[in-house]
Structures are given as structure tokens and as C-alpha cells.
Design a protein around this motif. Structure first.
Motif, PDB file in Angstrom:
ATOM      1  N   PRO A 114     100.480 118.817 160.536  1.00 20.35           N
ATOM      2  CA  PRO A 114      99.820 119.613 161.485  1.00 20.35           C
ATOM      3  C   PRO A 114     100.995 120.116 162.713  1.00 20.35           C
ATOM      4  O   PRO A 114     100.679 120.933 163.334  1.00 20.35           O
ATOM      5  CB  PRO A 114      98.837 118.891 162.019  1.00 20.35           C
ATOM      6  CG  PRO A 114      98.221 117.995 160.779  1.00 20.35           C
ATOM      7  CD  PRO A 114      99.766 117.850 160.056  1.00 20.35           C
ATOM      8  N   GLU A 115     101.777 119.218 162.872  1.00 24.34           N
ATOM      9  CA  GLU A 115     102.873 119.249 163.658  1.00 24.34           C
ATOM     10  C   GLU A 115     104.051 120.434 163.792  1.00 24.34           C
ATOM     11  O   GLU A 115     104.623 120.709 164.178  1.00 24.34           O
ATOM     12  CB  GLU A 115     103.607 118.252 164.389  1.00 24.34           C
ATOM     13  CG  GLU A 115     104.168 117.329 163.287  1.00 24.34           C
ATOM     14  CD  GLU A 115     103.670 116.552 162.272  1.00 24.34           C
ATOM     15  OE1 GLU A 115     102.249 116.504 162.437  1.00 24.34           O
ATOM     16  OE2 GLU A 115     104.123 115.669 161.636  1.00 24.34           O
ATOM     17  N   ASP A 117     102.499 123.289 161.438  1.00 24.78           N
ATOM     18  CA  ASP A 117     101.533 124.171 161.174  1.00 24.78           C
ATOM     19  C   ASP A 117     101.598 125.495 162.126  1.00 24.78           C
ATOM     20  O   ASP A 117     100.374 125.752 162.954  1.00 24.78           O
ATOM     21  CB  ASP A 117     100.084 123.597 160.884  1.00 24.78           C
ATOM     22  CG  ASP A 117      99.003 124.684 160.556  1.00 24.78           C
ATOM     23  OD1 ASP A 117      99.510 125.905 160.272  1.00 24.78           O
ATOM     24  OD2 ASP A 117      97.943 124.553 161.130  1.00 24.78           O
ATOM     25  N   GLY A 120      98.819 127.835 162.539  1.00 19.06           N
ATOM     26  CA  GLY A 120      97.372 127.440 163.049  1.00 19.06           C
ATOM     27  C   GLY A 120      96.326 127.332 162.120  1.00 19.06           C
ATOM     28  O   GLY A 120      95.151 127.325 162.520  1.00 19.06           O
ATOM     29  N   VAL A 124      93.228 120.434 160.955  1.00 19.76           N
ATOM     30  CA  VAL A 124      93.522 119.812 161.924  1.00 19.76           C
ATOM     31  C   VAL A 124      93.649 120.668 163.363  1.00 19.76           C
ATOM     32  O   VAL A 124      93.371 120.621 164.464  1.00 19.76           O
ATOM     33  CB  VAL A 124      94.955 118.580 161.672  1.00 19.76           C
ATOM     34  CG1 VAL A 124      94.997 118.187 163.057  1.00 19.76           C
ATOM     35  CG2 VAL A 124      94.284 117.657 160.893  1.00 19.76           C
ATOM     36  N   ASN A 125      94.290 121.610 163.058  1.00 19.76           N
ATOM     37  CA  ASN A 125      94.837 122.796 163.934  1.00 19.76           C
ATOM     38  C   ASN A 125      93.496 123.430 164.578  1.00 19.76           C
ATOM     39  O   ASN A 125      93.353 123.592 165.762  1.00 19.76           O
ATOM     40  CB  ASN A 125      95.738 123.572 163.886  1.00 19.76           C
ATOM     41  CG  ASN A 125      97.189 123.485 164.379  1.00 19.76           C
ATOM     42  OD1 ASN A 125      97.290 123.255 165.587  1.00 19.76           O
ATOM     43  ND2 ASN A 125      98.178 123.359 163.527  1.00 19.76           N
ATOM     44  N   ARG A 128      91.465 121.139 166.423  1.00 18.31           N
ATOM     45  CA  ARG A 128      91.680 120.975 168.145  1.00 18.31           C
ATOM     46  C   ARG A 128      91.381 122.346 168.981  1.00 18.31           C
ATOM     47  O   ARG A 128      91.364 122.001 169.909  1.00 18.31           O
ATOM     48  CB  ARG A 128      93.390 120.516 167.838  1.00 18.31           C
ATOM     49  CG  ARG A 128      93.671 119.288 167.304  1.00 18.31           C
ATOM     50  CD  ARG A 128      95.192 119.010 167.502  1.00 18.31           C
ATOM     51  NE  ARG A 128      95.697 117.678 167.004  1.00 18.31           N
ATOM     52  CZ  ARG A 128      96.717 117.473 166.088  1.00 18.31           C
ATOM     53  NH1 ARG A 128      97.661 118.328 166.208  1.00 18.31           N
ATOM     54  NH2 ARG A 128      96.911 116.276 166.019  1.00 18.31           N
ATOM     55  N   MET A 129      91.624 123.242 168.295  1.00 14.41           N
ATOM     56  CA  MET A 129      91.407 124.370 169.035  1.00 14.41           C
ATOM     57  C   MET A 129      90.049 124.579 169.660  1.00 14.41           C
ATOM     58  O   MET A 129      89.716 124.792 170.345  1.00 14.41           O
ATOM     59  CB  MET A 129      91.764 125.576 168.243  1.00 14.41           C
ATOM     60  CG  MET A 129      91.432 127.203 168.871  1.00 14.41           C
ATOM     61  SD  MET A 129      91.559 128.508 167.729  1.00 14.41           S
ATOM     62  CE  MET A 129      90.048 128.268 166.622  1.00 14.41           C
ATOM     63  N   GLU A 133      91.852 120.846 172.391  1.00 12.98           N
ATOM     64  CA  GLU A 133      93.051 119.952 172.609  1.00 12.98           C
ATOM     65  C   GLU A 133      94.337 120.694 172.262  1.00 12.98           C
ATOM     66  O   GLU A 133      94.374 121.810 171.620  1.00 12.98           O
ATOM     67  CB  GLU A 133      92.797 118.807 171.463  1.00 12.98           C
ATOM     68  CG  GLU A 133      91.815 117.839 171.929  1.00 12.98           C
ATOM     69  CD  GLU A 133      92.072 116.588 170.966  1.00 12.98           C
ATOM     70  OE1 GLU A 133      92.684 116.649 169.956  1.00 12.98           O
ATOM     71  OE2 GLU A 133      91.089 115.614 171.026  1.00 12.98           O
ATOM     72  N   CYS A 135      97.335 122.663 170.655  1.00 17.20           N
ATOM     73  CA  CYS A 135      97.397 122.910 169.291  1.00 17.20           C
ATOM     74  C   CYS A 135      97.887 124.265 168.975  1.00 17.20           C
ATOM     75  O   CYS A 135      98.425 124.903 170.041  1.00 17.20           O
ATOM     76  CB  CYS A 135      96.036 123.000 168.406  1.00 17.20           C
ATOM     77  SG  CYS A 135      95.083 124.654 169.278  1.00 17.20           S
ATOM     78  N   ASN A 280     105.054 130.119 168.419  1.00 16.07           N
ATOM     79  CA  ASN A 280     104.396 128.723 167.769  1.00 16.07           C
ATOM     80  C   ASN A 280     105.724 127.881 167.433  1.00 16.07           C
ATOM     81  O   ASN A 280     105.877 126.549 167.668  1.00 16.07           O
ATOM     82  CB  ASN A 280     103.541 128.893 166.883  1.00 16.07           C
ATOM     83  CG  ASN A 280     101.942 129.293 167.450  1.00 16.07           C
ATOM     84  OD1 ASN A 280     101.835 128.993 168.827  1.00 16.07           O
ATOM     85  ND2 ASN A 280     101.166 129.443 166.562  1.00 16.07           N
ATOM     86  N   SER A 284     107.034 124.234 168.914  1.00 14.16           N
ATOM     87  CA  SER A 284     107.232 123.318 168.018  1.00 14.16           C
ATOM     88  C   SER A 284     108.422 122.545 168.147  1.00 14.16           C
ATOM     89  O   SER A 284     108.547 121.390 168.504  1.00 14.16           O
ATOM     90  CB  SER A 284     106.832 123.640 166.745  1.00 14.16           C
ATOM     91  OG  SER A 284     107.043 122.693 165.599  1.00 14.16           O
TER      92      SER A 284
END
Ligand code: NAP
Length: 288
Positions: A114-115, A117, A120, A124-125, A128-129, A133, A135, A280, A284
Motif C-alpha cells: 500500500p505504501e 500503491d 491508489g 487499503v488505499n 483509507r480514502m 486517513e 492515502c 503520488n 511516496s
């Protein structure tokens, strides 16, 4: 009527991204790295991947292309993703979709850390969106929000109608517009909506992502509405060198007569999608 120039907005943002990339390199010795995996040789996918790599290089980022034949196994693809998940030089991983038949797209996307991705797309992303949270926002929907802002239309307190409910465009656009930050009232239309025009005629903002030319026409708009046309459709055209031309989902001529602002196709949403991917990837890399 204002033409919402996605090319110009994308160029401005890419300049800003390139400057921040250079600063990150100078300050911390980090070069943002994006890995793009292409399985098979679908011509549209090849051209998208080429455009993403070119944009990456222009922003001063590292781009790594991993090409696999359509005959590759799912295990080989998952293995390549696992190696990239563990590679410190890579901050973003993108698997170009659609994958050839036989691949389980959900399983493949779920295997991206996910970190990293930056599309998005992982659950998980997306989760979070939805719960607000931090993301990676999905690139096309994020670009659409930027285009609405660029049009000068406030989203807060406005009624936005989204035509389409796909996981990559319609649903996330509707979710982002209804977040507190955007504060719009959102209606989602789809093929089960008996009279789409009854809703769009009440809308201050219409985002059309149906994948069908002529889905939105001028008589379906309230005067002064802002139209974001996400559709990319190939129409046969013997006068063009490639034998086709691109049109959106909105009938441009009739919509332009009623709307206060509209995105062209091409030159509207398309350039923004790649730009938000760079955004993004930089984010990251900055987090590491
Ligand atoms: P998709 O997965 O095919 O989804 C289309 C959605 O539109 C579906 O929810 C469908 O309803 C709805 N729909 C179709 N015809 C409709 C109609 N006549 N009235 C109301 N709703 C209708 O497509 P997508 O992936 O979201 O893509 C949409 C378009 O955007 C495509 O042309 C695609 O090429 C383009 N796109 C462009 C970019 C870019 O960067 N420029 C990025 C992504 C996509 P149901 O759910 O009921 O079937």
C-alpha cells in the motif's frame, strides 16, 4: 464559456513537481522511482506506459519499465511485484491494466505494498480514502478535483452529479466530492437511472465517466454548469491519419452552449491522470 485546459494545468503542476523532485534530491539524495509493469503488448497500454515513463523522466524521476510477455505466469508477475515492494529505489509501483486473460487482477493489485500503491487502487488505499486517513488519492479522480478547482467553481454547497460508478473513476470521484474538504452534495447516476437528465439538470457540476459518446447533451444541463468529461472514445474517421478520432462522453458542441466551463477531449482529464501519478510518486518518496 471557458475551456478547462487540462494540458496547461498539467504542465504547471508538472513544473512544480519537477522543482520539488530536484529539491528532494539535493536535500536528501532521494530520487523518486516509479516502476511500471506491462504484461503483453496491448497497443493502448503500450502507449499509456510510454507516456508515463516520458513524464517521469521529464520530472527528473527514475522510471523502471518491466515488460513481461502475455504468456508470463501469475506467479512470475507476483514475484516481480514482491521484488519491487522490497526495492528501496522504487517508491511507486504501477501495473498497467487491463491484464491479459487468465490473470486475477484483484489478486495482483492487492499484492502491491500500500505504501507504494501510487495508483491508489489497493483496497487499503481505497479504505483509507473513504475514512479520511492519509492515502494516495486515485489519479484520475484526483485530477478531476483539480480541474474543477481550476475551473473556478466552488464545490462546497454545490450539487455534483457523477455519471458512472466504476471503481477507478465514478465511485472515487463521488467519494472525494462528498468529503468534508470538498463538501459537495453528490448524486451518482448509472445505467439503472431511468432519467439521467432529471438529475444533471439540477447539477452545478457534472462529471461524466460512462465510456459512451453522447451520454451528456446540452439539453441535460443547467445553464452555467461545469462539465468534466472523462470519457475517451475512438470514433472511426477516415480523414485522420490513424483512421479514428477521440471524443468524450459529452456532446461537446451542445454542452459548450449551456455550460460555463467544460474540459475538452483530448486535452482535459487525460493529461491530469499522469500528472497525479507523478504527484503520488513524489509524495511516496518524500515520506521515506
Ligand atoms: P466503466 O468501468 O465502463 O464504467 C462506466 C460506468 O458508466 C458504469 O458505472 C455504467 O453504469 C455507467 N454508464 C454507462 N453508460 C451510461 C449511460 N448511458 N447512462 C448512465 N450511466 C452509464 O468505465 P470507466 O473505467 O469508469 O471509464 C469511463 C470512461 O472514462 C471511459 O471512456 C474511459 O476510457 C475513460 N477514462 C479516462 C481516463 C483518463 O485518464 N482520461 C481514465 C480512466 C477512464 P453501470 O454500472 O450500470 O454499468
Amino acid at each position: 464559456m471557458k475551456l478547462i485546459d487540462g494540458k496547461k494545468l498539467a504542465a504547471d503542476l508538472r513544473r512544480e513537481i519537477a522543482e520539488k523532485t530536484a529539491k528532494l534530491k539535493a536535500a536528501r539524495g532521494i530520487t523518486p522511482g516509479l516502476a511500471v509493469i506491462l504484461v503483453g503488448d496491448n497497443p493502448a497500454s503500450v502507449s499509456y506506459v510510454t507516456a508515463k515513463e516520458k513524464a517521469c523522466a521529464e520530472a527528473g524521476m527514475l522510471s523502471r519499465e518491466i515488460r513481461m510477455p502475455a504468456t508470463a505466469t501469475e506467479e512470475e508477475l507476483l514475484g516481480a511485484i514482491a521484488a519491487l515492494n522490497a526495492d528501496d529505489a522504487i517508491h511507486g509501483i504501477l501495473v498497467q491494466l487491463p491484464l491479459p486473460k487468465g490473470f486475477d487482477e484483484k489478486k495482483v493489485i492487492n499484492s502491491i505494498a500500500p505504501e507504494k500503491d501510487v495508483d491508489g487502487f489497493t483496497p487499503v488505499n481505497v479504505g483509507r480514502m473513504l475514512i479520511g486517513e492519509p492515502c494516495f488519492l486515485p489519479c484520475t479522480p484526483h485530477g478531476i478535483l483539480k480541474l474543477i478547482e481550476f475551473s473556478g467553481m466552488e464545490t462546497a454547497g454545490r450539487h455534483a452529479v457523477v455519471i458512472g460508478r466504476s471503481n477507478i473513476v465514478g465511485k472515487p470521484v463521488a467519494a472525494l466530492l462528498s468529503r468534508k474538504e470538498a463538501n459537495a452534495t453528490v448524486t451518482v447516476c448509472h445505467t439503472g437511472t431511468p432519467d439521467v437528465g432529471a438529475f444533471t439538470r439540477q447539477a452545478d457540476i457534472v462529471v461524466v465517466a460512462a465510456g459512451r459518446p453522447g451520454t451528456l447533451t446540452g439539453d441535460m444541463l443547467k445553464p452555467g454548469a461545469v462539465v468534466i468529461d472523462v470519457g475517451v472514445n475512438r470514433i472511426p474517421d477516415a480523414t485522420r491519419p490513424k483512421g479514428f478520432r477521440l471524443v468524450g462522453d459529452a456532446d461537446f458542441d451542445s454542452c459548450a452552449k449551456v455550460a460555463s466551463a467544460i474540459t475538452p477531449v483530448p486535452g482535459g482529464v487525460g493529461p491530469m491522470t499522469i500528472t497525479m501519478l507523478l504527484w503520488n510518486t513524489l509524495e511516496s518518496a518524500s515520506r521515506t
